[in-house]
Design an enzyme around this catalytic site. Structure first.
Site, PDB file in Angstrom:
ATOM      1  N   GLN A 133     -11.544  27.678  25.582  1.00 25.17           N
ATOM      2  CA  GLN A 133     -10.103  27.523  25.861  1.00 25.17           C
ATOM      3  C   GLN A 133      -9.801  26.028  26.034  1.00 25.17           C
ATOM      4  OE1 GLN A 133      -7.000  28.528  29.356  1.00 25.17           O
ATOM      5  NE2 GLN A 133      -8.115  30.319  28.651  1.00 25.17           N
ATOM      6  N   TYR A 166      -4.816  29.457  40.182  1.00 24.19           N
ATOM      7  CA  TYR A 166      -3.364  29.471  39.994  1.00 24.19           C
ATOM      8  C   TYR A 166      -2.715  30.074  41.253  1.00 24.19           C
ATOM      9  CZ  TYR A 166      -4.624  28.761  35.053  1.00 24.19           C
ATOM     10  OH  TYR A 166      -5.160  28.280  33.873  1.00 24.19           O
ATOM     11  N   LYS A 192      14.068  21.717  25.075  1.00 23.66           N
ATOM     12  CA  LYS A 192      15.164  21.757  26.059  1.00 23.66           C
ATOM     13  C   LYS A 192      15.314  20.459  26.854  1.00 23.66           C
ATOM     14  CE  LYS A 192      12.525  24.267  29.569  1.00 23.66           C
ATOM     15  NZ  LYS A 192      12.445  25.539  30.290  1.00 23.66           N
TER      16      LYS A 192
HETATM   17  N1  LIG Z   1      -7.867  26.293  30.947  1.00 25.78           N
HETATM   18  C1  LIG Z   1      -7.077  25.404  31.466  1.00 25.78           C
HETATM   19  O1  LIG Z   1      -7.514  24.390  32.028  1.00 25.78           O
HETATM   20  C2  LIG Z   1      -5.586  25.606  31.376  1.00 25.78           C
HETATM   21  C3  LIG Z   1      -4.706  24.549  31.617  1.00 25.78           C
HETATM   22  C4  LIG Z   1      -3.336  24.758  31.491  1.00 25.78           C
HETATM   23  C5  LIG Z   1      -2.870  26.015  31.144  1.00 25.78           C
HETATM   24  N2  LIG Z   1      -3.743  27.048  30.953  1.00 25.78           N
HETATM   25  C6  LIG Z   1      -3.275  28.407  30.609  1.00 25.78           C
HETATM   26  O2  LIG Z   1      -2.334  28.313  29.555  1.00 25.78           O
HETATM   27  C7  LIG Z   1      -1.118  28.916  29.953  1.00 25.78           C
HETATM   28  C8  LIG Z   1       0.042  28.270  29.196  1.00 25.78           C
HETATM   29  O3  LIG Z   1       0.126  26.869  29.350  1.00 25.78           O
HETATM   30  P1  LIG Z   1       1.097  26.241  30.398  1.00 25.78           P
HETATM   31  O4  LIG Z   1       1.519  27.281  31.351  1.00 25.78           O
HETATM   32  O5  LIG Z   1       0.397  25.064  30.952  1.00 25.78           O
HETATM   33  O6  LIG Z   1       2.378  25.745  29.722  1.00 25.78           O
HETATM   34  P2  LIG Z   1       3.225  25.962  28.460  1.00 25.78           P
HETATM   35  O7  LIG Z   1       3.027  27.292  27.858  1.00 25.78           O
HETATM   36  O8  LIG Z   1       3.013  24.747  27.655  1.00 25.78           O
HETATM   37  O9  LIG Z   1       4.692  25.907  29.125  1.00 25.78           O
HETATM   38  C9  LIG Z   1       5.145  26.960  29.909  1.00 25.78           C
HETATM   39  C10 LIG Z   1       6.469  26.613  30.573  1.00 25.78           C
HETATM   40  O10 LIG Z   1       7.464  26.313  29.587  1.00 25.78           O
HETATM   41  C11 LIG Z   1       8.719  26.879  29.958  1.00 25.78           C
HETATM   42  N3  LIG Z   1       9.037  27.890  28.927  1.00 25.78           N
HETATM   43  C12 LIG Z   1       8.217  28.844  28.430  1.00 25.78           C
HETATM   44  N4  LIG Z   1       8.832  29.565  27.473  1.00 25.78           N
HETATM   45  C13 LIG Z   1      10.071  29.064  27.354  1.00 25.78           C
HETATM   46  C14 LIG Z   1      11.164  29.382  26.515  1.00 25.78           C
HETATM   47  N5  LIG Z   1      11.105  30.343  25.608  1.00 25.78           N
HETATM   48  N6  LIG Z   1      12.302  28.663  26.661  1.00 25.78           N
HETATM   49  C15 LIG Z   1      12.378  27.658  27.558  1.00 25.78           C
HETATM   50  N7  LIG Z   1      11.363  27.307  28.386  1.00 25.78           N
HETATM   51  C16 LIG Z   1      10.208  28.005  28.283  1.00 25.78           C
HETATM   52  C17 LIG Z   1       8.538  27.521  31.317  1.00 25.78           C
HETATM   53  O11 LIG Z   1       8.816  26.599  32.360  1.00 25.78           O
HETATM   54  P3  LIG Z   1      10.317  26.133  32.776  1.00 25.78           P
HETATM   55  O12 LIG Z   1      11.257  27.260  32.488  1.00 25.78           O
HETATM   56  O13 LIG Z   1      10.241  25.764  34.208  1.00 25.78           O
HETATM   57  O14 LIG Z   1      10.595  24.915  31.923  1.00 25.78           O
HETATM   58  C18 LIG Z   1       7.043  27.814  31.330  1.00 25.78           C
HETATM   59  O15 LIG Z   1       6.488  27.872  32.623  1.00 25.78           O
HETATM   60  C19 LIG Z   1      -1.140  28.782  31.483  1.00 25.78           C
HETATM   61  O16 LIG Z   1      -0.244  29.640  32.124  1.00 25.78           O
HETATM   62  C20 LIG Z   1      -2.576  29.095  31.771  1.00 25.78           C
HETATM   63  O17 LIG Z   1      -2.804  30.487  31.719  1.00 25.78           O
HETATM   64  C21 LIG Z   1      -5.086  26.848  31.038  1.00 25.78           C
END
Ligand SMILES: NC(=O)c1ccc[n+]([C@@H]2O[C@H](COP(=O)([O-])OP(=O)(O)OC[C@H]3O[C@@H](n4cnc5c(N)ncnc54)[C@H](OP(=O)(O)O)[C@@H]3O)[C@@H](O)[C@H]2O)c1
Length: 317
Positions: free
Chosen positions: A173, A57, A212
């Protein structure tokens, strides 16, 4: 906040955890470190005790941000990081070779400013390295006290079986959300049967399940979420919007937001230990942690199931 034990460990993790991919500031548009640190602090203050990061990341940047955020409270936080993917300027490349694992391990410990990582994942399978070589290397690090528990991410049932023949892993995960329920078929039953925790990611489908985006978004340059989460497509967009309308109604009933509904739904599903949610600032982090107070009814979940089966079957299952 609720807390669940990852089976066969002493890790009692919050049912909602904070993810830090966006905090790497190289895939999700511009993300400010100060805001990221405030988001982590807000999460911890709200009872979240589980942080998920990875060397990949932001090519190490997210781990550095995490270290800054928890420097005064390392002992109160369960830190998970991962190994085996290289971030270059243009791509992500899987590499579970012993040489690369050694590099990832040393650099994560240095960047996170810790002697020992609580939970250490193999990030993605790498077909070019025998799994046995990777696991033997990781087990040496474990013996040396560099991490406490081994876990895997993005593994199939077959790969988990292989890994479990060689050593103990404590959790998986996978990608899991209202818009991606593929693991319900065989992966969740496997984890339940083998007493493995499930720490799911993608809970908000990259922000889509906050409700959103009511029109197909055009993301700013450098915001590549649409390449990872395959839901921002014209062919399914009207049905995704229909789902959001269904979630609007459920959210209204519970006096909460669509994002909180999506988080609560995921956390309530069978076999889920903790759900990762990304946040870019304090406001988002706090709102996401508040989802722990939302309890959806069977009838709410049935409404969601019915909509998905009728309109998004091929995308979701
Ligand atoms: N193991 C793996 O391969 C893998 C893959 C993906 C993710 N992950 C882990 O999982 C975590 C979470 O998944 P993700 O980051 O992919 O995405 P997610 O949780 O599905 O989406 C996060 C994004 O949504 C928006 N957001 C979050 N809370 C909000 C709210 N309350 N209101 C409005 N917008 C909001 C923000 O972006 P904006 O404000 O720009 O819209 C934020 O960056 C990652 O950070 C990582 O640690 C792991």
């Amino acid at each position: 906040m609720q807390y669940n034990i990852i089976p066969n460990t002493d890790l009692k993790v919050s049912s909602i955890a904070i993810g830090t991919w966006a905090m790497g500031n190289d895939f999700w548009g511009n993300v400010d470190d100060k805001e990221s640190i405030k988001a982590i602090h807000a999460s911890l203050d709200a009872g979240i005790n589980f942080i998920d990061t990875a060397p990949v990341y932001g090519a190490g940047h997210a781990e550095e941000v995490v270290a800054k955020a928890i420097k005064d409270r390392r002992d109160k936080v369960i830190v998970a990081t991962k190994a085996g993917v290289i971030r270059t300027k243009t791509e992500y490349r899987r590499d579970l070779s012993p040489k690369h694992l050694q590099k990832d391990m040393e650099e994560s410990l240095r960047r996170l400013n810790t002697d020992c990582i609580d939970l250490y994942y193999i990030h993605w399978p790498d077909t070019t390295t025998p799994l046995e070589d990777s696991i033997n290397t990781l087990l040496k690090f474990k013996e040396q006290g560099k991490f406490r528990y081994l876990a895997v991410s993005n593994f199939s049932v077959e790969l988990m079986e292989q890994a479990q023949q060689m050593t103990d892993i404590v959790c998986l995960q996978p990608n899991y959300s209202i818009l991606n329920r593929k693991i319900e078929k065989d992966i969740i039953p496997y984890c339940e049967h083998n007493n493995l925790g499930v720490i799911s990611y993608g809970t908000l489908a990259g922000g889509l399940l906050t409700g959103k985006f009511r029109e197909l978004p055009e993301f700013e340059e450098g915001d590549n979420r649409g390449r990872f989460y395959d839901y921002y497509r014209e062919d399914i967009w009207p049905n995704v919007q229909g789902l959001l309308v269904c979630l609007d109604k459920i959210a209204k009933k519970h006096d909460c937001t669509v994002a909180q509904t999506a988080i609560a739904w995921t956390a309530q599903q069978k076999g889920i230990t903790s759900v990762l949610v990304g946040a870019k600032n304090e406001r988002q982090a706090l709102a996401n942690a508040e989802a722990a107070k939302v309890q959806l009814s069977d009838s709410d979940c049935l409404q969601i199931d019915t909509y998905l089966k009728k309109h998004l079957q091929e995308t979701v299952y």
